[in-house]
Design an enzyme around this catalytic site. Sequence first.
Site, mmCIF file in Angstrom:
data_model
loop_
_atom_site.group_PDB
_atom_site.id
_atom_site.type_symbol
_atom_site.label_atom_id
_atom_site.label_comp_id
_atom_site.label_asym_id
_atom_site.label_seq_id
_atom_site.Cartn_x
_atom_site.Cartn_y
_atom_site.Cartn_z
ATOM 1 N N CYS A 71 90.404 -70.259 111.994
ATOM 2 C CA CYS A 71 91.487 -70.749 112.980
ATOM 3 C C CYS A 71 93.035 -70.309 112.563
ATOM 4 O O CYS A 71 93.913 -69.864 113.349
ATOM 5 C CB CYS A 71 91.270 -72.374 113.761
ATOM 6 S SG CYS A 71 91.305 -72.934 112.615
ATOM 7 N N HIS A 351 91.915 -78.079 112.891
ATOM 8 C CA HIS A 351 92.029 -77.041 113.465
ATOM 9 C C HIS A 351 93.129 -76.788 113.435
ATOM 10 O O HIS A 351 94.063 -77.435 114.036
ATOM 11 C CB HIS A 351 91.212 -77.304 114.882
ATOM 12 C CG HIS A 351 90.791 -76.143 115.295
ATOM 13 N ND1 HIS A 351 90.363 -75.315 115.269
ATOM 14 C CD2 HIS A 351 91.223 -75.854 116.875
ATOM 15 C CE1 HIS A 351 89.498 -73.856 116.350
ATOM 16 N NE2 HIS A 351 90.574 -74.618 117.447
#
Length: 399
Positions: A71, A351
């Site tokens: 990510c 994230h």
Amino acid sequence: MPSLRQSYTVTVPEDPPIVTFPFFSRELRRKSQSMTGSVLVSTFVGLLINQAKNSKSAQGLIGLRNLGNTCFMNSILQCLSNTRDLRDYCLQNSHRRDLNNSRSNTALMEEFAKLIQTLWTSSGSEAVSPSEFKTQIQKYAPRFVGYNQQDAQEFLRFLLDGLHNEVNRVTVRPKAIMEDLDHLTDDEKGKRMWKKYLEREDSRIVDLFVGQLKSSLTCNECGYCSTVFDPFWDLSLPIAKKGYGEVSLMDCIRLFTKEDVLDGDEKPTCYRCKARRKCTKKFTIQRFPKILVLHLKRFSEARIRMSKLSTFVNFPLKDLDLREFASENSIHAVYNLCAVSNHSGTTMGGHYTAYCRSPASGEWYTFNDSRVTPMSSSQVRTSDAYVLFYELSSPSSRM
Ligand SMILES: [Zn+2]
């Protein structure tokens, strides 16, 4: 530099997809190589985008598959894909002209451009796999081998450096010659230093991302001021601390450029006193880049553990005016936000996502790996903002 390796939750890689990249027809490619000039080039981009429109493509609104903790990479790739000038460089295939220098390694730029072209011209809405690109970036920077979570800003630096090296217009760097520039004015010295930099590092990537920082060191004893000019690819800003919740981006830039006294072990040698003296150091921006990357230093290594500051930094979407930080008053330095790389979570598990303003529609979108969703511009500012991408506004469009 602290590494963020092994400090994130593991995400399961999605199935490897079958991806076909859209290759340009031979005729178009030949045409684009023989065309020069911005009119023809913009026609070419217009053509590509019209093709995409006709095929109901989402025009840059395509997600990137998570290959397993990638990510950080997806977030940065989407930020760059929505940076108009870099996107156009790839869509116009201009990088091919620059690659044509009998260079041994051009695969990173090729794969990067292919990926951007796919995001902007693909007819489907299926998420795209960046695995070919990942193979190349890890050849260039082996630290990205494997599937550990990494720091998005460090990744951005490696990526821009890698792209620059492959499209550097300088193929043989001249020998570095030490020159005494002390007889020049600061402005002349800055220009000379910039010219010397371009003699070695000169590419479209440099045209877009590199600025020049001036540091002035003033001797507290005799007042002698020496200046040094350094190129920068981004600015790493300390997060200003205040008693209450939020700080502004300007506070952080002011903290970065604020006068700093060098004393004790840090005392530099004064050129005039010929002795180590207490000095005052100050940064100003000598040359503003077209695309200004601002990195908010949220992560720090406190003793042995990494820590993260989740302070809300208030930053403007439009008209970030940086003239007060310029070495010269007359410089144009007003920026508009085009993308944000966000980090949510902690150093133990986090994230990355990207919020980007589409250069096609001017609307904001959330890019969360394979998902792309519209968002309101009022949601762009959060305490997850980590790397900010600003574009210099054109002086004529300001009012
Ligand atoms: Zn002195």
